[in-house]
Design a protein around this motif. Structure first.
Motif, PDB file in Angstrom:
ATOM      1  N   ARG A 163     -12.947   7.653  -5.757  1.00 29.07           N
ATOM      2  CA  ARG A 163     -13.454   6.934  -6.927  1.00 29.07           C
ATOM      3  C   ARG A 163     -13.035   7.627  -8.234  1.00 29.07           C
ATOM      4  NH1 ARG A 163     -14.210   1.927  -5.077  1.00 29.07           N
ATOM      5  NH2 ARG A 163     -16.102   1.635  -3.818  1.00 29.07           N
TER       6      ARG A 163
ATOM      7  N   LYS B 259      -1.907  -1.212  -3.781  1.00 28.90           N
ATOM      8  CA  LYS B 259      -3.095  -0.472  -3.398  1.00 28.90           C
ATOM      9  C   LYS B 259      -2.701   0.981  -3.106  1.00 28.90           C
ATOM     10  CE  LYS B 259      -6.013  -4.020  -3.161  1.00 28.90           C
ATOM     11  NZ  LYS B 259      -7.212  -4.146  -4.033  1.00 28.90           N
TER      12      LYS B 259
ATOM     13  N   ARG C 288      -0.726   1.591 -10.676  1.00 27.63           N
ATOM     14  CA  ARG C 288      -1.491   0.466 -11.229  1.00 27.63           C
ATOM     15  C   ARG C 288      -0.709  -0.240 -12.337  1.00 27.63           C
ATOM     16  NH1 ARG C 288      -6.174   3.694 -10.959  1.00 27.63           N
ATOM     17  NH2 ARG C 288      -5.899   4.255 -13.139  1.00 27.63           N
TER      18      ARG C 288
ATOM     19  N   LEU D  74     -14.164   0.883  -0.269  1.00 27.45           N
ATOM     20  CA  LEU D  74     -12.902   1.580  -0.076  1.00 27.45           C
ATOM     21  C   LEU D  74     -12.305   1.220   1.276  1.00 27.45           C
ATOM     22  CD1 LEU D  74     -13.950   5.115  -1.384  1.00 27.45           C
ATOM     23  CD2 LEU D  74     -12.354   3.556  -2.513  1.00 27.45           C
TER      24      LEU D  74
ATOM     25  N   THR E 228      -2.099   7.353  -9.207  1.00 31.34           N
ATOM     26  CA  THR E 228      -2.786   6.061  -9.220  1.00 31.34           C
ATOM     27  C   THR E 228      -2.518   5.276 -10.501  1.00 31.34           C
ATOM     28  OG1 THR E 228      -4.789   7.173 -10.027  1.00 31.34           O
ATOM     29  CG2 THR E 228      -4.615   6.788  -7.651  1.00 31.34           C
TER      30      THR E 228
ATOM     31  N   HIS F 188       0.847  -1.190   0.000  1.00 29.04           N
ATOM     32  CA  HIS F 188       0.000   0.000   0.000  1.00 29.04           C
ATOM     33  C   HIS F 188       0.887   1.247   0.000  1.00 29.04           C
ATOM     34  CE1 HIS F 188      -2.440  -3.192   1.796  1.00 29.04           C
ATOM     35  NE2 HIS F 188      -3.516  -2.531   1.413  1.00 29.04           N
TER      36      HIS F 188
ATOM     37  N   ASP G 298      -7.825   3.217  -3.918  1.00 24.60           N
ATOM     38  CA  ASP G 298      -8.412   2.054  -3.253  1.00 24.60           C
ATOM     39  C   ASP G 298      -8.897   2.363  -1.846  1.00 24.60           C
ATOM     40  OD1 ASP G 298      -7.772  -0.094  -5.282  1.00 24.60           O
ATOM     41  OD2 ASP G 298      -5.766   0.706  -4.903  1.00 24.60           O
TER      42      ASP G 298
ATOM     43  N   GLN H  33     -15.926  -2.846  -4.831  1.00 19.24           N
ATOM     44  CA  GLN H  33     -15.218  -3.189  -3.605  1.00 19.24           C
ATOM     45  C   GLN H  33     -15.240  -1.997  -2.657  1.00 19.24           C
ATOM     46  OE1 GLN H  33     -14.042  -6.228  -3.228  1.00 19.24           O
ATOM     47  NE2 GLN H  33     -12.995  -6.028  -1.277  1.00 19.24           N
TER      48      GLN H  33
END
Length: 378
Positions: free
Chosen positions: A131, A94, A87, A177, A83, A54, A136, A175
């Motif tokens: 979002r 995360k 990714r 947060l 992000t 993370h 995440d 999912q």
């Protein structure tokens, strides 16, 4: 050394057989905060994601008028890059964005958290921001609720936040947060205002984990003596990670929701007597660095350039170096790996670093920490 590790890992009085209790262990957290003000010199693309699970973007703050995240275009672009870069990395990690930070407006958080309407405005904006930019999760670093009333506000905030996150996930079939908080090293405050305690019950129910800031026990505010600013143990005071983590456990927060903080920086002092140089030695002021603070990179440079003597202090589980009247206390590979092993032996969720870019160019500390956490021990 084997006996020392056994004794260290046995300091907590376990109330159950730890291994038997872990039928479905939570995935470990190997985290670090990325200071956004270093984006040009240390972009997210430079992060070695093999060493972490993370990464926190540090920091965002809501508007002090609307309580929403009214972000400038430059910040929006940076969040998207953050992000998307992480990714695309192999392996991916995360991402969470952290709200607040040291020196941020604590009174603003108190105003937001003081009633349900303002809490909801803030919460909805935080979720929408996460979002929109592909995060995440969310992390709050409120330093710190100053009294029992504000601790109640904090409990109300995270309780409402969790309910909203769960509701949003159900409505969107996504999912949920993640939700975490950076917290004081101990569950209770005995300084910085009136005596008060964090709301352990609300934390246990509403947060995925807490990032326990196990550092800054000593610093420039006390120039009379050197100190291990992230001491695992302290034979003389309660300023230690062992004390702080034990207080969180005693308060009722599950070990599986506790992540231990480890600093990638040191603190320095000017010795009163160059021949008296242990932890706690008399001092007369701050030493090298920016107001007595050096990143781990700078500590290594200082040691190499000055040919400083390096000492490992077994009592506090820390390192220090000294040359003439200059003294620097920090965590090295040995103390860091010992702390990571201690955290895992006591069934904590993991560890985090403040802060990325402070490690050496070859990721020396982060690499050894990641290897010290045995992922398949269950």
């Amino acid at each position: 050394m084997a006996l020392l590790k056994f004794l260290m890992c046995s300091v907590f009085v376990l109330t159950f057989t730890a291994r038997a209790a872990h039928m479905s262990p939570s995935p470990p957290v190997k985290a670090a905060y990325w200071p956004s003000w270093f984006s040009e010199s240390f972009p997210p693309s430079a992060i070695n994601t093999a060493l972490f699970t993370h990464i926190y973007y540090a920091f965002l703050m809501p508007s002090n008028r609307s309580f929403t995240f009214d972000l400038p275009e430059t910040t929006k672009a940076e969040l998207s890059q953050f992000t998307s870069s992480l990714r695309r990395k192999n392996p991916p990690v995360k991402t969470l964005f952290s709200i607040g930070g040291g020196g941020s407006d604590s009174d603003l958080f108190a105003r937001i958290a003081s009633n349900a309407k303002s809490r909801q405005i803030f919460i909805d904006s935080s979720i929408n921001t996460a979002r929109k930019f592909g995060f995440d999760g969310l992390d709050i670093d409120w330093e710190f609720p100053k009294d029992t009333t504000e601790m109640e506000y904090f409990a109300d905030l995270i309780t409402q936040w969790r309910k909203t996150i769960d509701r949003e996930a159900k409505l969107t079939s996504r999912q949920p947060l993640l939700l975490s908080a950076a917290v004081y090293y101990a569950s209770e405050f005995r300084t910085y205002g009136e005596p008060r305690s964090f709301p352990a019950a609300a934390i246990s129910k509403s947060l995925d984990w807490i990032n326990v800031m196990c550092f800054d026990y000593h610093g420039s505010w006390d120039t009379t003596a050197t100190g291990a600013h992230a001491a695992l143990f302290d034979p003389h005071t309660n300023l230690s990670s062992h004390y702080g983590l034990r207080s969180w456990i005693s308060a009722g927060v599950p070990r599986s929701k506790m992540v231990m903080g480890i600093p990638l920086y040191g603190k320095s002092w000017t010795l009163k007597d160059p021949y008296v140089h242990g932890v706690g030695a008399p001092a007369v002021g701050v030493g090298p660095g920016d107001q007595g603070i050096l990143t781990y990179v700078q500590v290594k440079e200082f040691n190499e350039k000055t040919k400083a003597t390096i000492v490992y202090d077994i009592r506090t589980v820390s390192a220090y170096s000294y040359i003439n009247t200059s003294w620097v206390g920090y965590d090295d590979v040995k103390s860091t790996t010992t702390k990571v092993e201690f955290a895992q032996a006591n069934d904590l969720r993991g560890y985090f670093f403040w802060a990325l870019s402070y490690d050496s160019g070859d990721w020396e500390i982060s690499t050894h920490a990641s290897k010290a956490w045995v992922d398949d021990q269950y």
